[in-house]
Design a protein around this motif. Structure first.
Motif, PDB file in Angstrom:
ATOM      1  N   VAL A 223       5.572 -30.812  21.774  1.00  0.00           N
ATOM      2  CA  VAL A 223       6.090 -29.652  22.491  1.00  0.00           C
ATOM      3  C   VAL A 223       5.895 -29.875  23.981  1.00  0.00           C
ATOM      4  CG1 VAL A 223       5.756 -27.197  22.951  1.00  0.00           C
ATOM      5  CG2 VAL A 223       5.713 -28.041  20.583  1.00  0.00           C
ATOM      6  N   GLU A 224       6.962 -29.756  24.748  1.00  0.00           N
ATOM      7  CA  GLU A 224       6.897 -29.909  26.205  1.00  0.00           C
ATOM      8  C   GLU A 224       7.279 -28.589  26.863  1.00  0.00           C
ATOM      9  OE1 GLU A 224       8.553 -32.706  29.871  1.00  0.00           O
ATOM     10  OE2 GLU A 224       9.475 -32.854  27.881  1.00  0.00           O
ATOM     11  N   ILE A 225       6.395 -28.105  27.739  1.00  0.00           N
ATOM     12  CA  ILE A 225       6.617 -26.864  28.469  1.00  0.00           C
ATOM     13  C   ILE A 225       6.507 -27.196  29.948  1.00  0.00           C
ATOM     14  CG2 ILE A 225       5.758 -24.521  28.878  1.00  0.00           C
ATOM     15  CD1 ILE A 225       4.613 -24.607  26.011  1.00  0.00           C
ATOM     16  N   SER A 226       7.577 -26.997  30.708  1.00  0.00           N
ATOM     17  CA  SER A 226       7.565 -27.506  32.080  1.00  0.00           C
ATOM     18  C   SER A 226       8.373 -26.626  33.019  1.00  0.00           C
ATOM     19  CB  SER A 226       8.124 -28.937  32.110  1.00  0.00           C
ATOM     20  OG  SER A 226       9.485 -28.962  31.721  1.00  0.00           O
ATOM     21  N   ARG A 227       8.043 -26.730  34.295  1.00  0.00           N
ATOM     22  CA  ARG A 227       8.750 -26.071  35.394  1.00  0.00           C
ATOM     23  C   ARG A 227       8.888 -24.572  35.121  1.00  0.00           C
ATOM     24  NH1 ARG A 227      11.585 -30.777  34.507  1.00  0.00           N
ATOM     25  NH2 ARG A 227      13.408 -29.698  33.647  1.00  0.00           N
ATOM     26  N   PHE A 228       7.778 -23.854  35.331  1.00  0.00           N
ATOM     27  CA  PHE A 228       7.728 -22.454  34.921  1.00  0.00           C
ATOM     28  C   PHE A 228       6.888 -21.622  35.879  1.00  0.00           C
ATOM     29  CE2 PHE A 228       4.324 -24.836  32.858  1.00  0.00           C
ATOM     30  CZ  PHE A 228       3.201 -24.082  33.173  1.00  0.00           C
ATOM     31  N   TYR A 229       7.078 -20.317  35.766  1.00  0.00           N
ATOM     32  CA  TYR A 229       6.240 -19.322  36.425  1.00  0.00           C
ATOM     33  C   TYR A 229       5.978 -18.216  35.411  1.00  0.00           C
ATOM     34  CZ  TYR A 229       4.653 -15.624  39.560  1.00  0.00           C
ATOM     35  OH  TYR A 229       3.922 -14.620  40.153  1.00  0.00           O
ATOM     36  N   ILE A 230       4.692 -17.858  35.227  1.00  0.00           N
ATOM     37  CA  ILE A 230       4.314 -16.833  34.253  1.00  0.00           C
ATOM     38  C   ILE A 230       3.457 -15.790  34.957  1.00  0.00           C
ATOM     39  CG2 ILE A 230       3.201 -16.351  32.046  1.00  0.00           C
ATOM     40  CD1 ILE A 230       3.581 -19.297  31.316  1.00  0.00           C
ATOM     41  N   HIS A 231       3.834 -14.521  34.818  1.00  0.00           N
ATOM     42  CA  HIS A 231       3.093 -13.410  35.414  1.00  0.00           C
ATOM     43  C   HIS A 231       3.338 -12.157  34.581  1.00  0.00           C
ATOM     44  CE1 HIS A 231       2.552  -9.988  38.276  1.00  0.00           C
ATOM     45  NE2 HIS A 231       1.516 -10.720  38.660  1.00  0.00           N
ATOM     46  N   GLY A 232       2.319 -11.332  34.446  1.00  0.00           N
ATOM     47  CA  GLY A 232       2.499 -10.041  33.800  1.00  0.00           C
ATOM     48  C   GLY A 232       1.847  -9.883  32.453  1.00  0.00           C
ATOM     49  N   ALA A 233       1.331 -10.988  31.866  1.00  0.00           N
ATOM     50  CA  ALA A 233       0.653 -10.881  30.578  1.00  0.00           C
ATOM     51  C   ALA A 233      -0.710 -10.228  30.770  1.00  0.00           C
ATOM     52  CB  ALA A 233       0.487 -12.261  29.957  1.00  0.00           C
ATOM     53  N   LYS A 234      -1.068  -9.325  29.855  1.00  0.00           N
ATOM     54  CA  LYS A 234      -2.366  -8.656  29.938  1.00  0.00           C
ATOM     55  C   LYS A 234      -3.446  -9.393  29.155  1.00  0.00           C
ATOM     56  CE  LYS A 234      -0.812  -5.429  32.531  1.00  0.00           C
ATOM     57  NZ  LYS A 234      -1.176  -5.402  33.966  1.00  0.00           N
ATOM     58  N   ASN A 235      -3.051 -10.180  28.159  1.00  0.00           N
ATOM     59  CA  ASN A 235      -4.030 -10.934  27.383  1.00  0.00           C
ATOM     60  C   ASN A 235      -4.212 -12.325  28.001  1.00  0.00           C
ATOM     61  OD1 ASN A 235      -5.681 -12.045  25.460  1.00  0.00           O
ATOM     62  ND2 ASN A 235      -4.199 -11.954  23.800  1.00  0.00           N
ATOM     63  N   SER A 236      -3.247 -13.215  27.792  1.00  0.00           N
ATOM     64  CA  SER A 236      -3.302 -14.559  28.373  1.00  0.00           C
ATOM     65  C   SER A 236      -1.896 -15.026  28.692  1.00  0.00           C
ATOM     66  CB  SER A 236      -3.943 -15.550  27.395  1.00  0.00           C
ATOM     67  OG  SER A 236      -5.270 -15.210  27.104  1.00  0.00           O
ATOM     68  N   PRO A 237      -1.640 -15.500  29.885  1.00  0.00           N
ATOM     69  CA  PRO A 237      -0.321 -16.069  30.184  1.00  0.00           C
ATOM     70  C   PRO A 237       0.040 -17.243  29.274  1.00  0.00           C
ATOM     71  CG  PRO A 237      -1.485 -15.568  32.215  1.00  0.00           C
ATOM     72  CD  PRO A 237      -2.471 -15.358  31.104  1.00  0.00           C
ATOM     73  N   ILE A 238      -0.922 -18.154  29.038  1.00  0.00           N
ATOM     74  CA  ILE A 238      -0.732 -19.213  28.044  1.00  0.00           C
ATOM     75  C   ILE A 238      -1.873 -19.094  27.054  1.00  0.00           C
ATOM     76  CG2 ILE A 238      -0.642 -21.689  27.594  1.00  0.00           C
ATOM     77  CD1 ILE A 238       0.620 -22.107  30.297  1.00  0.00           C
ATOM     78  N   ASP A 239      -1.533 -18.762  25.813  1.00  0.00           N
ATOM     79  CA  ASP A 239      -2.542 -18.432  24.814  1.00  0.00           C
ATOM     80  C   ASP A 239      -2.418 -19.363  23.621  1.00  0.00           C
ATOM     81  OD1 ASP A 239      -4.595 -16.846  23.575  1.00  0.00           O
ATOM     82  OD2 ASP A 239      -3.035 -15.991  22.312  1.00  0.00           O
ATOM     83  N   MET A 240      -3.509 -20.049  23.296  1.00  0.00           N
ATOM     84  CA  MET A 240      -3.542 -20.901  22.114  1.00  0.00           C
ATOM     85  C   MET A 240      -4.798 -20.579  21.330  1.00  0.00           C
ATOM     86  SD  MET A 240      -3.124 -25.003  21.738  1.00  0.00           S
ATOM     87  CE  MET A 240      -3.040 -25.717  20.096  1.00  0.00           C
ATOM     88  N   GLU A 241      -4.639 -19.746  20.327  1.00  0.00           N
ATOM     89  CA  GLU A 241      -5.749 -19.368  19.453  1.00  0.00           C
ATOM     90  C   GLU A 241      -5.279 -19.465  18.002  1.00  0.00           C
ATOM     91  OE1 GLU A 241      -8.418 -16.068  21.063  1.00  0.00           O
ATOM     92  OE2 GLU A 241      -6.476 -15.563  21.932  1.00  0.00           O
ATOM     93  N   PRO A 242      -5.209 -20.676  17.450  1.00  0.00           N
ATOM     94  CA  PRO A 242      -4.694 -20.848  16.087  1.00  0.00           C
ATOM     95  C   PRO A 242      -5.485 -20.034  15.069  1.00  0.00           C
ATOM     96  CG  PRO A 242      -4.877 -22.963  17.208  1.00  0.00           C
ATOM     97  CD  PRO A 242      -5.558 -21.957  18.074  1.00  0.00           C
ATOM     98  N   THR A 243      -4.779 -19.571  14.046  1.00  0.00           N
ATOM     99  CA  THR A 243      -5.394 -18.742  13.013  1.00  0.00           C
ATOM    100  C   THR A 243      -5.513 -19.466  11.675  1.00  0.00           C
ATOM    101  OG1 THR A 243      -3.197 -17.827  12.567  1.00  0.00           O
ATOM    102  CG2 THR A 243      -4.625 -16.585  14.057  1.00  0.00           C
ATOM    103  N   ALA A 244      -5.110 -20.739  11.623  1.00  0.00           N
ATOM    104  CA  ALA A 244      -5.215 -21.523  10.391  1.00  0.00           C
ATOM    105  C   ALA A 244      -5.065 -22.997  10.740  1.00  0.00           C
ATOM    106  CB  ALA A 244      -4.144 -21.099   9.390  1.00  0.00           C
ATOM    107  N   ALA A 245      -5.442 -23.844   9.796  1.00  0.00           N
ATOM    108  CA  ALA A 245      -5.266 -25.279   9.973  1.00  0.00           C
ATOM    109  C   ALA A 245      -3.785 -25.625   9.900  1.00  0.00           C
ATOM    110  CB  ALA A 245      -6.031 -26.039   8.895  1.00  0.00           C
ATOM    111  N   ALA A 246      -3.309 -26.383  10.865  1.00  0.00           N
ATOM    112  CA  ALA A 246      -1.904 -26.786  10.896  1.00  0.00           C
ATOM    113  C   ALA A 246      -1.763 -27.931  11.885  1.00  0.00           C
ATOM    114  CB  ALA A 246      -1.013 -25.614  11.299  1.00  0.00           C
ATOM    115  N   GLU A 247      -0.613 -28.572  11.889  1.00  0.00           N
ATOM    116  CA  GLU A 247      -0.330 -29.642  12.847  1.00  0.00           C
ATOM    117  C   GLU A 247      -0.397 -29.089  14.258  1.00  0.00           C
ATOM    118  OE1 GLU A 247       0.325 -33.540  13.509  1.00  0.00           O
ATOM    119  OE2 GLU A 247       0.915 -32.848  11.525  1.00  0.00           O
ATOM    120  N   MET A 248      -1.172 -29.729  15.138  1.00  0.00           N
ATOM    121  CA  MET A 248      -1.260 -29.340  16.541  1.00  0.00           C
ATOM    122  C   MET A 248      -1.483 -30.604  17.359  1.00  0.00           C
ATOM    123  SD  MET A 248      -3.489 -25.808  16.216  1.00  0.00           S
ATOM    124  CE  MET A 248      -4.470 -26.428  14.832  1.00  0.00           C
TER     125      MET A 248
END
Length: 525
Positions: A223-248
């Motif tokens: 997964v490629e995420i590029s050339r961005f601006y993120i504003h306004g999230a109340k929890n996390s602008p970039i959030d990675m909190e997996p809830t199960a075992a999976a390919e990552m």
């Protein structure tokens, strides 16, 4: 380079040509107005949804471009939990005319889950580009903010080769973009680029901000995420909190700005895998986070293997949730292996809470190993009024390499503070190799530049400190400390260091006294 072709013609003459490959035919464009899509009329939300879905189904697999008109295109909730569905289909593009083509998701959420656009379960070569998407008026929204704008999903089959380009994500209740796979399936080869998220301002969202910007739930590869601006999230602008075992694996985030100034938590960016109840880690593997500016928040790293964070700036002041927070700017926790921090700059400015710059810590039977730091300037203008009073702290870590790091420690009362602290809290600390560290404390001397504390019947071993300079920054260059029953390195190496302004290059305390005898090599003149 062109290829020279020599051919014999029937006339006997010879012709020489240099041919380029023929251009691929342009994709056929379908104007969605021809399907009955009407702009600027909320009453037409059901009609628009049904029309666009019919176009998706009619042209799946053809490579066609479905063109959204200019204006506000209202969509309500469909028969399932979404508005538009790209399920198990291939070769289709949904495109607009830039931000002037606005998809507005509104209607009755029935108190539950609702996704605006979903690409899922075996979909391939789907493109979303050049439009805006946001939440309008939502009746009975999800109480846990499970109303999202775009989701790429893989529950029953691998979803692959998806591109999301030049989208504007507007006011939102849940996550602006969710990526979620369920083992053994996963999202494969996803590119998200040239996008903007300004997700605040949704009046029905808690504190009028979205849950997250980009939410990496689990189950993805390349997964490629590029050339961005993120504003306004109340929890996390970039959030990675997996809830199960999976390919990552193979996450590549680069060239963007994460602005957490409107957030309500310090967690601007979280990167990591999943841990089960038996303390097994299923890590995020072989990934990069680079050339990104993080404002008013923390980077959290949990359960990773071979992660590189490079050319990143993290800044905190009084403008966001870091104002009253004692959390570190960069927090590395639990099991992390082979982590690289290259040319990372940290600035904890006046007004930020009295925390540290970096904390590397552990969980229950989960430990960090092989942390390499290369270059970077870490600056703090506040005191680290936290346990240990250290700006940089490593707990129970095996293998720490620091090269050419500059620490500018400008807190107003440095006398009880330490530059770096290593502590064997839950297991031994081993193999510390520091070279070219530069410490400055312009507002007075630190208690010590580096503090090595063997505690809890564990050991600190394999210490080498080379070419470290502190000038007038510390009362003691290196402090060797130990509690009863703990073991301090008997012969640490201090090589070519410069602690000219200190009372001594090194000293001992408690049960380290008369138990450690550093091997000292004087700096070359």
């Amino acid at each position: 380079m062109g290829v020279m072709l020599v051919a014999s013609c029937s006339s006997g003459t010879r012709a020489t040509t240099d041919r380029s490959p023929p251009e691929a035919p342009s994709a056929r464009e379908i104007e969605l107005t021809s399907y009955g899509v009407v702009v600027d009329d909320p009453v037409r939300a059901t009609q628009n949804r049904v029309a666009i879905q019919r176009a998706i189904d009619d042209h799946a697999g053809t490579g066609a471009v479905l063109k959204l008109p200019v204006g506000a295109i209202y969509l309500d909730r469909g028969e399932h939990y979404d508005s538009l569905r790209f399920g198990g289909i291939a070769d289709l593009t949904l495109a607009g005319h830039g931000a002037t083509s606005r998809i507005i998701i509104e209607g009755d959420a029935a108190g539950g889950y609702w996704v605006g656009i979903e690409i899922y379960d075996g979909a391939k070569r789907i493109i979303l580009r050049d439009f805006s998407i946001e939440h309008g008026t939502i009746k009975d929204p999800s109480p846990t903010q499970q109303n999202h704008l775009v989701q790429v999903n893989a529950q029953r089959a691998i979803t692959s080769d998806i591109e999301i380009a030049s989208l504007r994500f507007g006011p939102c209740i849940g996550d602006a973009l969710r990526i979620a796979g369920t083992s053994p399936n996963y999202v494969h080869r996803l590119k998200v680029h040239d996008f903007e998220m300004r997700t605040q301002g949704q009046p029905q969202a808690p504190k009028q901000g979205s849950r997250s910007g980009v939410s990496l739930q689990r189950g993805f590869k390349d997964v490629e995420i590029s050339r961005f601006y993120i504003h306004g999230a109340k929890n996390s602008p970039i959030d990675m909190e997996p809830t199960a075992a999976a390919e990552m694996e193979g996450l590549n985030i680069h060239d963007g700005i994460v602005d957490n100034s409107a957030g309500t938590t310090v967690y601007a960016v979280s990167l990591g895998g999943w841990e089960d109840a038996n303390r097994r880690a299923f890590p995020l593997r072989n990934s990069r986070f680079h050339h990104v500016e993080v404002r008013e928040g923390q980077i959290t790293v949990l359960a990773t293997e071979s992660l590189e964070i490079s050319d990143v700036t993290v800044y905190a002041s009084s403008r966001g949730p870091m104002a009253n927070a004692s959390q570190p700017m960069l927090y590395i926790n639990h099991e992390n292996k082979n982590l690289r921090l290259n040319r990372v700059d940290l600035v904890r400015d006046v007004g930020a809470g009295t925390g540290g710059l970096l904390l590397v810590s552990h969980g229950n039977d989960m430990y960090p190993s092989n942390i390499a730091i290369e270059g970077g300037t870490w600056t703090s203008r506040v005191d680290p009024q936290i346990k240990g009073n250290a700006y940089v702290a490593f707990e129970s870590t095996h293998g720490v390499s620091i090269r050419n790091l500059a620490l500018n420690l400008e807190g107003p009362t440095p006398a009880k503070a330490y530059g770096l602290r290593f502590r064997s809290s839950a297991r031994d600390v081993r193999d510390i190799d520091i070279q070219g560290l530069r410490i400055k404390s312009p507002r007075g001397k630190l208690a010590a530049g580096i503090w090595l504390a063997a505690t809890n019947s564990n050991a600190i071993a394999g210490v080498k400190i080379t070419r470290t300079s502190a000038g007038e920054a510390a009362s003691f260059g290196v402090l060797f400390d130990a509690t009863e029953g703990s073991t301090i390195d008997r012969a640490p190496v201090l090589d070519a260091n410069d602690f000219a302004g200190a009372s001594a290059e090194w000293t001992t305390a408690h049960f380290a006294t008369n138990r450690t005898f550093p091997r000292i090599v004087a700096p070359k003149k």
